[in-house]
Enzyme design. Structure first.
Site, PDB file in Angstrom:
ATOM      1  NE  ARG A 285      -4.711   8.452  11.426  1.00  0.00           N
ATOM      2  CZ  ARG A 285      -4.106   7.644  10.574  1.00  0.00           C
ATOM      3  NH1 ARG A 285      -4.796   7.083   9.602  1.00  0.00           N
ATOM      4  NH2 ARG A 285      -2.827   7.394  10.704  1.00  0.00           N
TER       5      ARG A 285
ATOM      6  CD  GLN B 127       0.743   8.533   7.073  1.00  0.00           C
ATOM      7  OE1 GLN B 127       0.260   9.372   7.830  1.00  0.00           O
ATOM      8  NE2 GLN B 127       0.164   7.382   6.817  1.00  0.00           N
TER       9      GLN B 127
ATOM     10  CE  LYS C 218       0.503   4.835  13.222  1.00  0.00           C
ATOM     11  NZ  LYS C 218       1.100   5.518  12.057  1.00  0.00           N
TER      12      LYS C 218
ATOM     13  NE  ARG D 238      -1.766  -1.438   8.937  1.00  0.00           N
ATOM     14  CZ  ARG D 238      -1.593  -1.761   7.654  1.00  0.00           C
ATOM     15  NH1 ARG D 238      -1.811  -2.991   7.244  1.00  0.00           N
ATOM     16  NH2 ARG D 238      -1.201  -0.858   6.782  1.00  0.00           N
TER      17      ARG D 238
ATOM     18  N   GLY E 253      -4.690   8.040   5.807  1.00  0.00           N
ATOM     19  CA  GLY E 253      -3.792   9.063   6.334  1.00  0.00           C
ATOM     20  C   GLY E 253      -2.665   9.355   5.357  1.00  0.00           C
TER      21      GLY E 253
ATOM     22  CB  SER F  12       5.647  10.697  10.853  1.00  0.00           C
ATOM     23  OG  SER F  12       4.694  10.699   9.792  1.00  0.00           O
TER      24      SER F  12
ATOM     25  CE  LYS G 217      -2.660   0.610   3.792  1.00  0.00           C
ATOM     26  NZ  LYS G 217      -2.570   1.983   4.298  1.00  0.00           N
TER      27      LYS G 217
ATOM     28  CG  ASP H 275       1.390   0.486   9.742  1.00  0.00           C
ATOM     29  OD1 ASP H 275       1.040   1.316  10.602  1.00  0.00           O
ATOM     30  OD2 ASP H 275       1.618   0.796   8.565  1.00  0.00           O
TER      31      ASP H 275
ATOM     32  NE  ARG I 243      -4.131   0.430  14.027  1.00  0.00           N
ATOM     33  CZ  ARG I 243      -3.489   0.525  12.876  1.00  0.00           C
ATOM     34  NH1 ARG I 243      -2.167   0.523  12.862  1.00  0.00           N
ATOM     35  NH2 ARG I 243      -4.149   0.619  11.737  1.00  0.00           N
TER      36      ARG I 243
HETATM   37  C1  S3P Z   1       2.836   5.133   6.260  1.00  0.00           C
HETATM   38  C2  S3P Z   1       3.482   5.592   7.371  1.00  0.00           C
HETATM   39  C3  S3P Z   1       3.082   5.248   8.746  1.00  0.00           C
HETATM   40  C4  S3P Z   1       2.177   4.017   8.755  1.00  0.00           C
HETATM   41  C5  S3P Z   1       1.091   4.114   7.724  1.00  0.00           C
HETATM   42  C6  S3P Z   1       1.696   4.214   6.336  1.00  0.00           C
HETATM   43  C7  S3P Z   1       3.316   5.571   4.921  1.00  0.00           C
HETATM   44  O1  S3P Z   1       2.373   6.339   9.323  1.00  0.00           O
HETATM   45  O2  S3P Z   1       1.639   3.838  10.036  1.00  0.00           O
HETATM   46  O3  S3P Z   1       0.240   3.000   7.784  1.00  0.00           O
HETATM   47  O4  S3P Z   1       2.928   4.975   3.900  1.00  0.00           O
HETATM   48  O5  S3P Z   1       4.096   6.527   4.883  1.00  0.00           O
HETATM   49  P1  S3P Z   1       3.101   7.550  10.097  1.00  0.00           P
HETATM   50  O6  S3P Z   1       3.886   8.329   9.115  1.00  0.00           O
HETATM   51  O7  S3P Z   1       1.987   8.347  10.699  1.00  0.00           O
HETATM   52  O8  S3P Z   1       3.967   6.909  11.153  1.00  0.00           O
END
Ligand code: S3P
Length: 433
Positions: free
Chosen positions: A122, A169, A345, A391, A94, A167, A20, A318, A349
């Site tokens: 979030r 993201q 999340k 999840r 997210g 992070s 993903k 995750d 969780r």
């Molecule tokens: C992800 C980063 C993680 C992860 C999410 C996917 C990504 O989140 O938990 O399921 O694809 O960059 P965070 O950046 O909030 O840690």
């Protein structure tokens, strides 16, 4: 709603759908590139479909071939993207919302990003604040802390930013905005998070530097189009790995799965717990993005509790729902610490896993920065509400495989987010194919 009861052992060789995280990034980079890209073997689960529809709304040409799990992307560079007419709906994702905030910040025009009920809860300031510092005008509920968020893209300048919480993201959003910014964008994390964006930007011809947990790039830079071949999703594979560990008589090989070390810390934890796991890296992986790929072979094992904390938390964040189910069958305490992020999340969780494990007759307790699972427990049947979290739903389906009674997971449609094929793949594994 789904019920799972006693299952046969998991055997044979299977594969899982595309990763993903890599799928989102390949589509976004394709849309930013000038020319035709192709994303092969990608996840077509709900989260990635959200990215596809947002990119279309931004003017990128994407054509899906469902059967071949391939998307063709006609990119025309940043200039090919335009102000969206409608709200960008990130759904439950997210990653879609945070990465596209970075893209919208660099676009001329006005974008509004929204998501479902859980995504609207979030925290977004972690990405909104640095993007504002780069020059974007961003507003939203609670001063931009939660979606819906509005972005007016402006000329951006590079930023030297240190994240409080690791992070991928946030790091990725800033790097994407940095491609469009004048000057250098530098992101430093307190611990290493998944590095798909860095690897993939390099593959797409972007010049960037990495040192320790710092990454920097000088903008503006172009992204080259390319053929992306997405490996199997390790986070999805993890549910089958835990199922095979717990089910007596199992011996399961999962092939073609992504083994990027910034994603697989859960395997190290399982090995410490006593899991019989063998990793066989593909020598010449078919994937083109510098991502390690291989086969994970899992045999039924007796487990013991361990402590899971520190720097490795971002590299297994995750996988904690699945690890927690493994911990119910391990001898002694398994402690998840330094894991406050779990509360932010797709659900809280900590709360949902602790409640669910106790509801099935296991023993779990929340702590100030995580939770503790004590085992081994004889899990009974019961009903679990995963509160819309894919999840959590998948983790308790795995618990159902070893519980003495029937486990009912309500709101099973949540699994559409990442792994709609779970029951089908589980079926293949229990038929020994
Ligand atoms: C992800 C980063 C993680 C992860 C999410 C996917 C990504 O989140 O938990 O399921 O694809 O960059 P965070 O950046 O909030 O840690």
């Amino acid at each position: 709603m789904r019920k799972t009861a006693k299952f046969p052992p998991l055997k044979g060789a299977i594969s899982v759908p595309g990763d993903k995280s890599i799928s989102h990034r390949a589509l976004i980079l394709g849309a930013l590139a000038s020319g035709r890209s192709s994303v092969q073997g990608l996840s077509l689960a709900g989260d990635v479909r959200s990215t596809i529809s947002c990119l279309r709304a931004l003017g990128a040409g994407l054509t899906i071939d469902e059967e071949r799990e391939t998307v063709a992307v006609e990119g025309r560079g940043w200039m090919g993207l335009s102000e969206p007419e409608a709200i960008l709906d990130a759904g439950n994702s997210g990653t879609t919302m945070r990465l596209l905030l970075g893209v919208a910040a660099g676009l001329e025009g006005y974008s509004v990003l929204d998501g479902d009920e859980t995504l609207r809860r979030r925290p977004m300031l972690r990405v909104v604040v640095p993007l504002r510092q780069m020059g974007a005008a961003i507003d939203g509920r609670r001063n931009g802390e939660v979606a819906p968020l509005s972005v007016r893209g402006r000329p951006l300048s590079g930023l030297n930013h240190t994240l409080r919480v690791a992070s991928a993201q946030v790091k990725s959003a800033l790097l994407l905005a940095g491609l469009r910014a004048a000057g250098t964008t530098t992101v430093t994390e307190p611990a290493r998070s998944r590095d798909h964006t860095e690897r993939m930007l390099l593959e797409a011809g972007v010049v960037l530097e990495r040192e320790g947990t710092t990454v920097s790039l000088r903008g503006p830079q172009e992204v080259e189009p390319r053929i992306w071949s997405v490996p199997g999703d390790f986070s999805s594979a993890m549910f089958l790995i835990v199922a095979a560990l717990l089910r007596v008589g199992s011996d399961l090989a999962i092939e073609g799965v992504g083994l990027n070390p910034t994603r697989t810390a859960a395997l190290d934890v399982l090995k410490e717990m006593g899991a019989n796991l063998a990793l066989d890296p593909d020598e010449d992986p078919a994937t083109a993005e510098g991502e390690p790929v291989g086969t994970v072979r899992t045999r039924h094992s007796f487990l013991r509790g361990v402590r899971v904390d520190g720097d490795r938390i971002p590299r297994l964040i995750d996988e904690i729902p699945a690890l927690a189910i493994a911990a119910t069958q391990a001898e002694g305490d398994t402690v998840f610490a330094d894991a406050d992020e779990l509360r932010h999340k797709e659900s809280d969780r900590v709360e949902v896993m602790v409640q669910g494990i106790n509801a099935l007759g296991g023993t779990a307790e929340a702590t100030s920065d995580g939770f503790v699972v004590s085992g081994p427990s004889r899990l009974t049947g019961g009903t679990i509400d995963p509160r819309g979290d894919h999840r959590v739903a998948l983790a308790f389906a795995v618990a159902g495989l070893v519980a003495s009674g029937t486990v009912t997971v309500s709101g099973w449609t949540a699994t559409q987010t990442s792994f709609p094929e779970f029951l089908e793949v589980l079926g293949q594994a229990t038929r020994g194919r």
